[in-house]
Design a protein around this motif. Sequence first.
Motif, mmCIF file in Angstrom:
data_model
loop_
_atom_site.group_PDB
_atom_site.id
_atom_site.type_symbol
_atom_site.label_atom_id
_atom_site.label_comp_id
_atom_site.label_asym_id
_atom_site.label_seq_id
_atom_site.Cartn_x
_atom_site.Cartn_y
_atom_site.Cartn_z
ATOM 1 N N GLY A 23 0.521 -1.107 -0.323
ATOM 2 C CA GLY A 23 0.260 0.340 0.041
ATOM 3 C C GLY A 23 1.012 1.382 -0.249
ATOM 4 O O GLY A 23 0.199 2.309 0.313
ATOM 5 N N VAL A 24 2.098 1.358 -0.549
ATOM 6 C CA VAL A 24 2.733 1.932 -0.583
ATOM 7 C C VAL A 24 2.452 2.877 -1.182
ATOM 8 O O VAL A 24 2.384 2.552 -3.074
ATOM 9 C CB VAL A 24 4.703 2.100 -0.264
ATOM 10 C CG1 VAL A 24 5.112 3.237 -0.754
ATOM 11 C CG2 VAL A 24 4.975 0.900 0.939
ATOM 12 N N GLU A 25 2.874 4.099 -1.143
ATOM 13 C CA GLU A 25 2.098 5.765 -2.388
ATOM 14 C C GLU A 25 3.394 5.242 -3.238
ATOM 15 O O GLU A 25 4.057 6.423 -3.031
ATOM 16 C CB GLU A 25 1.913 6.999 -1.898
ATOM 17 C CG GLU A 25 -0.172 7.026 -1.173
ATOM 18 C CD GLU A 25 -0.476 8.390 -1.694
ATOM 19 O OE1 GLU A 25 1.134 9.077 -1.469
ATOM 20 O OE2 GLU A 25 -1.139 8.737 -0.980
ATOM 21 N N SER B 176 20.143 2.904 2.068
ATOM 22 C CA SER B 176 20.720 3.785 3.037
ATOM 23 C C SER B 176 19.925 4.316 3.983
ATOM 24 O O SER B 176 19.914 5.675 3.348
ATOM 25 C CB SER B 176 21.985 4.178 3.869
ATOM 26 O OG SER B 176 22.305 4.652 4.781
ATOM 27 N N LYS B 177 19.176 4.553 5.001
ATOM 28 C CA LYS B 177 18.387 5.523 5.749
ATOM 29 C C LYS B 177 18.994 6.727 6.400
ATOM 30 O O LYS B 177 18.812 7.528 6.650
ATOM 31 C CB LYS B 177 17.973 4.930 6.767
ATOM 32 C CG LYS B 177 16.544 3.933 6.801
ATOM 33 C CD LYS B 177 16.179 3.777 7.902
ATOM 34 C CE LYS B 177 15.177 2.675 7.396
ATOM 35 N NZ LYS B 177 13.708 2.034 8.548
ATOM 36 N N GLU B 178 20.282 6.808 5.731
ATOM 37 C CA GLU B 178 21.752 8.240 5.798
ATOM 38 C C GLU B 178 21.272 8.673 7.751
ATOM 39 O O GLU B 178 21.542 10.283 7.305
ATOM 40 C CB GLU B 178 21.112 9.566 5.562
ATOM 41 C CG GLU B 178 21.610 8.041 3.666
ATOM 42 C CD GLU B 178 20.771 9.427 2.294
ATOM 43 O OE1 GLU B 178 20.361 10.260 2.719
ATOM 44 O OE2 GLU B 178 20.658 9.067 1.448
ATOM 45 N N THR C 154 10.249 10.150 10.434
ATOM 46 C CA THR C 154 9.346 9.677 10.159
ATOM 47 C C THR C 154 8.851 9.930 8.787
ATOM 48 O O THR C 154 8.337 9.194 7.792
ATOM 49 C CB THR C 154 7.724 9.895 10.604
ATOM 50 O OG1 THR C 154 7.348 11.627 10.965
ATOM 51 C CG2 THR C 154 7.844 9.153 11.961
ATOM 52 N N GLN C 155 9.183 11.662 7.979
ATOM 53 C CA GLN C 155 9.036 11.500 6.400
ATOM 54 C C GLN C 155 9.938 11.018 5.695
ATOM 55 O O GLN C 155 9.269 9.942 4.839
ATOM 56 C CB GLN C 155 9.766 13.310 6.758
ATOM 57 C CG GLN C 155 10.091 13.679 4.971
ATOM 58 C CD GLN C 155 8.241 13.228 4.563
ATOM 59 O OE1 GLN C 155 7.250 13.695 4.871
ATOM 60 N NE2 GLN C 155 8.149 13.480 3.183
ATOM 61 N N VAL C 156 11.170 10.578 6.191
ATOM 62 C CA VAL C 156 11.915 9.964 5.144
ATOM 63 C C VAL C 156 11.294 8.256 5.320
ATOM 64 O O VAL C 156 11.503 7.435 4.525
ATOM 65 C CB VAL C 156 13.425 9.800 5.633
ATOM 66 C CG1 VAL C 156 14.245 9.343 5.013
ATOM 67 C CG2 VAL C 156 13.811 11.295 5.287
ATOM 68 N N ALA C 157 11.342 7.879 6.271
ATOM 69 C CA ALA C 157 11.462 6.224 6.536
ATOM 70 C C ALA C 157 10.017 5.696 6.043
ATOM 71 O O ALA C 157 10.023 4.272 5.464
ATOM 72 C CB ALA C 157 11.018 6.423 8.274
ATOM 73 N N GLN C 158 9.108 6.618 5.298
ATOM 74 C CA GLN C 158 8.187 6.612 4.440
ATOM 75 C C GLN C 158 7.967 5.381 3.405
ATOM 76 O O GLN C 158 8.050 5.086 2.331
ATOM 77 C CB GLN C 158 7.134 7.315 4.314
ATOM 78 C CG GLN C 158 7.633 8.389 3.272
ATOM 79 C CD GLN C 158 6.331 9.681 2.818
ATOM 80 O OE1 GLN C 158 5.271 9.326 2.568
ATOM 81 N NE2 GLN C 158 7.054 10.854 2.992
ATOM 82 N N TYR C 159 9.458 6.011 3.201
ATOM 83 C CA TYR C 159 10.002 5.995 1.259
ATOM 84 C C TYR C 159 10.313 4.037 1.493
ATOM 85 O O TYR C 159 10.628 3.636 0.322
ATOM 86 C CB TYR C 159 10.880 6.609 0.673
ATOM 87 C CG TYR C 159 10.339 8.114 1.035
ATOM 88 C CD1 TYR C 159 9.361 8.823 0.541
ATOM 89 C CD2 TYR C 159 11.327 8.985 1.090
ATOM 90 C CE1 TYR C 159 8.468 9.530 0.899
ATOM 91 C CE2 TYR C 159 10.681 10.574 1.164
ATOM 92 C CZ TYR C 159 9.472 10.821 0.703
ATOM 93 O OH TYR C 159 9.219 11.869 0.403
ATOM 94 N N GLU D 71 9.575 -9.510 2.285
ATOM 95 C CA GLU D 71 9.622 -10.480 0.908
ATOM 96 C C GLU D 71 11.598 -10.221 0.852
ATOM 97 O O GLU D 71 11.573 -10.831 -0.220
ATOM 98 C CB GLU D 71 8.449 -10.728 -0.063
ATOM 99 C CG GLU D 71 7.264 -10.359 0.497
ATOM 100 C CD GLU D 71 6.525 -9.803 -0.438
ATOM 101 O OE1 GLU D 71 7.121 -10.620 -2.079
ATOM 102 O OE2 GLU D 71 5.147 -9.342 -0.724
ATOM 103 N N GLY D 72 12.650 -10.911 1.511
ATOM 104 C CA GLY D 72 13.506 -10.690 1.417
ATOM 105 C C GLY D 72 14.400 -9.955 0.741
ATOM 106 O O GLY D 72 14.987 -9.790 0.367
ATOM 107 N N LEU D 73 13.472 -8.086 0.337
ATOM 108 C CA LEU D 73 13.890 -7.242 -0.339
ATOM 109 C C LEU D 73 14.171 -5.930 0.813
ATOM 110 O O LEU D 73 13.289 -6.178 1.471
ATOM 111 C CB LEU D 73 13.153 -7.097 -1.728
ATOM 112 C CG LEU D 73 13.213 -8.275 -2.489
ATOM 113 C CD1 LEU D 73 12.220 -7.951 -2.861
ATOM 114 C CD2 LEU D 73 14.740 -7.949 -3.349
ATOM 115 N N LYS D 74 15.058 -5.345 0.379
ATOM 116 C CA LYS D 74 15.426 -3.904 1.236
ATOM 117 C C LYS D 74 16.190 -2.735 -0.387
ATOM 118 O O LYS D 74 16.564 -3.137 -1.049
ATOM 119 C CB LYS D 74 15.901 -3.773 1.971
ATOM 120 C CG LYS D 74 16.103 -4.849 3.154
ATOM 121 C CD LYS D 74 17.803 -4.694 4.385
ATOM 122 C CE LYS D 74 16.883 -5.694 5.861
ATOM 123 N NZ LYS D 74 17.849 -5.539 6.297
ATOM 124 N N GLY D 75 15.269 -2.240 0.477
ATOM 125 C CA GLY D 75 15.210 -0.312 -0.599
ATOM 126 C C GLY D 75 14.650 0.041 -0.372
ATOM 127 O O GLY D 75 13.504 0.254 0.791
#
Length: 548
Positions: free
Chosen positions: A68-70, A347-349, A354-359, A364-368
Motif C-alpha cells: 500500500g505504499v504510495e 541507506s536511511k542516511e 518519519t517523513q523519510v522512513a515512509q519511502y 519478502e527478502g527485499l530491502k530498499g
Amino acid sequence: MRLNTLAFTVGLAVMSASAYSAVTLDGRSLTQEQAWAAANGEEVVIAPEAMKHLTDSYNLVMTAARQGVEIYGLTVGVGLNKDHHLFDAKGELTDVAKKASIDFNRNILRSHSVGYGPALDPKIVRLSMVIRLNTLLTGRAGVQPRVAELYRTFLNEGITPVVPSRGSIGDADITLASHVGATMMGEWKVTVNGKVISSADALKAKGITPLVPQGKDGLGILSTNSVGVAMLMNAMQTMRQAVKVTPTVFGLTLEGLNGNVAPFLAQTVNSHPLLGLQEAAKNFREELKGSYLWTFDKTRNLQDPLSFRTTVYTYSEALRALTELDALVNIQINSSDDNPGVILNASKEDYDSTQVAQYFVDAEGLKGAIIPSANFEPLPIAISAERAAIALAHVAHNCVQRTIRLDEDRFSGLPRYLTAESNKNGHNFGATEDSMVSIYAENVDLANPVSMDGSPVEGNIEDTASNLPRIAERLKRSADNIIDLYSMELLHSTQAIDLRRAQQDNVKLSPKTEALYKAYRAKVPFVDKDRIFSGDLEEGISILKNWR
C-alpha cells in the motif's frame, strides 16, 4: 540480426563495426563509443548481473505496491493527477488492480505520444534506446524485465520506432520517448530496413509478443532524457569534428597571412594559465611544426589583428566546452534520471525522520526505498551545451574576421580580395564576405540561451523546463555552420598561399597544413578569374567533414 554497418565514427577515433563482438550493457560502464556502436548496428547484450539487479528492483516496487505504499506512476497518477489513487493494492494484487495498472500504463504511453514534426534520424532514435536501456539497468526505474528485453530485441532486430523531433521541453522527453513504448505495445510506426511500417506488422513478422505494460513500465519508458541526450551526442560529433580541424584551418590562414606565432608560444600562454589554454597553444605549435613561420622574416608584422592573436583562446574554450560536455554525458548515460527512484539496499542516511522512513521497504527478502526525486532535470547538461554554442559563436567570429583581414591588402601585403593578376578587373572574393557574415549572425542567434524559456504545464506542477532537445538542435546547427565557415576560409587561405608563393620563395607549409592544402587544391583550383563559388564551398565542406 545485426544491421549492416561498414563503419562509424565516434569521438576522436574512427572505429570499424568489427571493433566489438557485442556491446554489453551493465548500467554503469557504457562509453559514448559503445553507445554509437550499438546505434550503428552492433549487437547489444545485457549483463546477467544487471538483469538480476533490474529484476530485484522491479520486485521491490511490486512488494511496496502490495504493502500500500504510495508510488508515483504506479499506485497514484502522474503530474497534477498524483492525488488520484489508481487502486488499492494492499495484500495480493487482485485482477482488478492488475487491470487498472495495465490500463493506466497503456493510457499514459498513448496520451503522452504527442510529439510532432519531422521524424528523428533512426540512428539518433537507436542511440536514445541504447542510452535508456543502459540507464534502466541501474535498477532505479523499477520496470519489469520484459521492458529491458524489448529494448534489446528492438535494437538487435533493427526495429526502430518512429519518433517525432518536436514537442519536448526537456525535463524528461515524455512526449517523444513515449512513442518507443507505443511501438512496444504494437501501436504506432517503426522503421525496418529503411521502410516505415506499422509496429504491429513488424512485431508479427519478427515473432515478438507485444508489451503488456504494468507497474512502473509506462513511466520508466517515457520519463527519460535519453532522446535529448542522443540529439546532443549527435551535435557533439559535429562539434568535435569542427574543433578537430580548427588548428589546421587556422594554420593555413596564418601561413597565408605570413602571421606571427608569438601568441601561442608556451611561455606566452604560461603567463596567463587559464584552464585548457596551454593544451590549445600546444596543438597550434604542433600543427605548424616545420612551417616557414618559425623562420625570421623582417617583413612579418610584430602583431597581427586580434582575430589571429586570440584564436588560441576561442579554440581553447571550444575544447574546454567539449571536455565538460563529455564528462556530463558520460555520467548521464550511466545513471538514473527516474522519478521516483528505486534504490535497492538504500541507506536511511541516519535520518531519524518519519517523513523519510515512509519511502523505505523491507519485506519478502527485499530491502530498499522508492524515493521521489528531481533526477529528470538535465539542466547542468543543457547549460553546458549552451556554453558550447557560445564558444562556437566566438570561433565563428574569429574565423570571419581572419578571412576578411586576408582580403585586405594593408594587413596581408597581398592584392585586395586576393585577386590574381589575371583577374584585375574582377570582383574575386568581395561577396564571399557577405555569406560568411550571414552565417556568423546565425551562430550569434544560436548562442542565445533558451534553457530558461518555458511555461508551467500539467496543472502548474511542472513549472520548469530545460529545453535540452532544442538546445541540442541549436548546437548541431552551430557546429555545422563552423564547418561551412571553415570551407569559406579555406577558399581564401589557399588563394593567399598561392599568391604569397608568387611573391616569396621561402613559403614552406607545415606537413599537416600542406596535406590539407593539397587535398583542397585537388578539388578546388586557384581562382584566376571570377567564377561561381558555391560548388567550391561544397567541396570544402565535404573535405572538412571527412578530414582525419
